[in-house]
Design an enzyme around this catalytic site. Sequence first.
Site, PDB file in Angstrom:
ATOM      1  CB  THR A  71     -42.293 -38.680 -24.875  1.00  0.00           C
ATOM      2  OG1 THR A  71     -43.052 -39.475 -25.767  1.00  0.00           O
ATOM      3  CG2 THR A  71     -41.903 -37.594 -25.650  1.00  0.00           C
ATOM      4  CG  ASN A 150     -42.238 -48.967 -30.174  1.00  0.00           C
ATOM      5  OD1 ASN A 150     -41.031 -49.270 -30.364  1.00  0.00           O
ATOM      6  ND2 ASN A 150     -42.883 -48.331 -31.086  1.00  0.00           N
ATOM      7  CD  GLN A 180     -45.118 -51.207 -26.133  1.00  0.00           C
ATOM      8  OE1 GLN A 180     -45.921 -51.829 -25.443  1.00  0.00           O
ATOM      9  NE2 GLN A 180     -45.351 -50.014 -26.512  1.00  0.00           N
ATOM     10  CG  HIS A 202     -50.441 -44.073 -22.228  1.00  0.00           C
ATOM     11  ND1 HIS A 202     -50.785 -44.333 -23.544  1.00  0.00           N
ATOM     12  CD2 HIS A 202     -49.425 -43.355 -22.263  1.00  0.00           C
ATOM     13  CE1 HIS A 202     -49.836 -43.981 -24.373  1.00  0.00           C
ATOM     14  NE2 HIS A 202     -48.856 -43.340 -23.650  1.00  0.00           N
ATOM     15  CB  THR A 238     -48.604 -28.151  -9.822  1.00  0.00           C
ATOM     16  OG1 THR A 238     -48.238 -26.840  -9.144  1.00  0.00           O
ATOM     17  CG2 THR A 238     -49.699 -28.888  -8.740  1.00  0.00           C
ATOM     18  CB  CYS A 325     -45.426 -42.360 -31.938  1.00  0.00           C
ATOM     19  SG  CYS A 325     -45.905 -43.329 -30.393  1.00  0.00           S
TER      20      CYS A 325
END
Length: 380
Positions: A71, A150, A180, A202, A238, A325
């Site tokens: 995203t 997707n 994908q 992920h 970071t 989503c």
Amino acid sequence: MAVYLDNAATTKPCEAAVEAVINNITLDYGNPSSLHKLGLKAEEVIRESRKAVAAALVCEPDCVYFTSGATESNNTALFGIAANYGKRRKKLVITAVEHSSVAAPAKHLEDMGYEVVRIYPDSSGEISADEFIAAVDENTFMVSCMLVNNETGAIHPVKRIFSAVKRSFPECVTHCDAVQGFMKIPFKAADLCADLITVSGHKIHAVKGAGALFVKKGTRVAPLIYGGGQEKGFRPGTESVPLIAAFGAAVNSMRPGIKTAYSNAEELNRYLRKKLEKLPFVTINSRAESISPYILNFSAEGVRSETMLHYLESNEIYVSSGSACSKGAKSPVIAAMKLKDSLADSALRASFSRMTTYGDIDMLVKYLQLGYESLAKVKR
Ligand code: PMP
């Protein structure tokens, strides 16, 4: 045992990814910007992950920028390119079936005064390369086309589109959301003719919260946020070293098996299709000629998607309705394919990973049938 068939939404982290997170948070927990040994170790972890992702994309490591996920990569691509290339030229061409992390920034650009042209698929989910190419002109600063949809698994003709666009309009920036396809459909960054490529950890058995943007050398992307010099100032803050470590570890452990996993997914897909074809109430919506074997969209006409999803869930079988989503909202992808309402209202997506078995598919089909028998309102 649960039957997990929602791998396009997310995948179970692999052992190597879990181990990488644990090592990082317990041992190598330094800040990569610190000059001492622990800092250098953390910096080394990021360097190794960058190398791993670059090797998978077949590009140089310094073209890979880590982000919090696809995203963010997609938002950075659209807004970062609009900021630098969209001052004089105002047109953006995308498909009408992009993930919301491309579609929503594009809508935002439209609201800001940019022109957005959306190319619609046909009813099988295919995008016409000719139609896409014809929409691009000298006023177009950017094109964005996802590699694998997707929801349907349709593989879009990205290389054909981008190479034609670059031939006619070399200044037009090309972006591909390859989430994908990454580590599933073999491709090299250079093959796509893309200046920017989005990937996510992920979806490939890493951990949520780490993704990357490939940026071809010479492409100027304005950062979304400002701060320190991390990721060469492109993405300050970071770094999430544990998640980046997991991303690299997952890529390394998955890479050798891409081809075998692809053939296995093809066989599982064929197996499921054959079984679904025998169920008179099922229509298969994933019908594009060029298609990922990892995703299969179908409708159990007569039972609403959410109703069937929850019935399956009550039997520990996990699939999606539309895209995860969109939280069950009517899928814009299915809407763009203009399927009749009864198909759109009952669409489900099964998506596979390397962990999927034939037994999982047998369970899905069995409970689909049982679910239909107990829930269907309108029988055909
Ligand atoms: N693009 C596509 C094609 C996706 O499938 C997804 C995840 N559903 C995303 C982008 C967003 O990925 P992330 O969860 O890493 O932000």
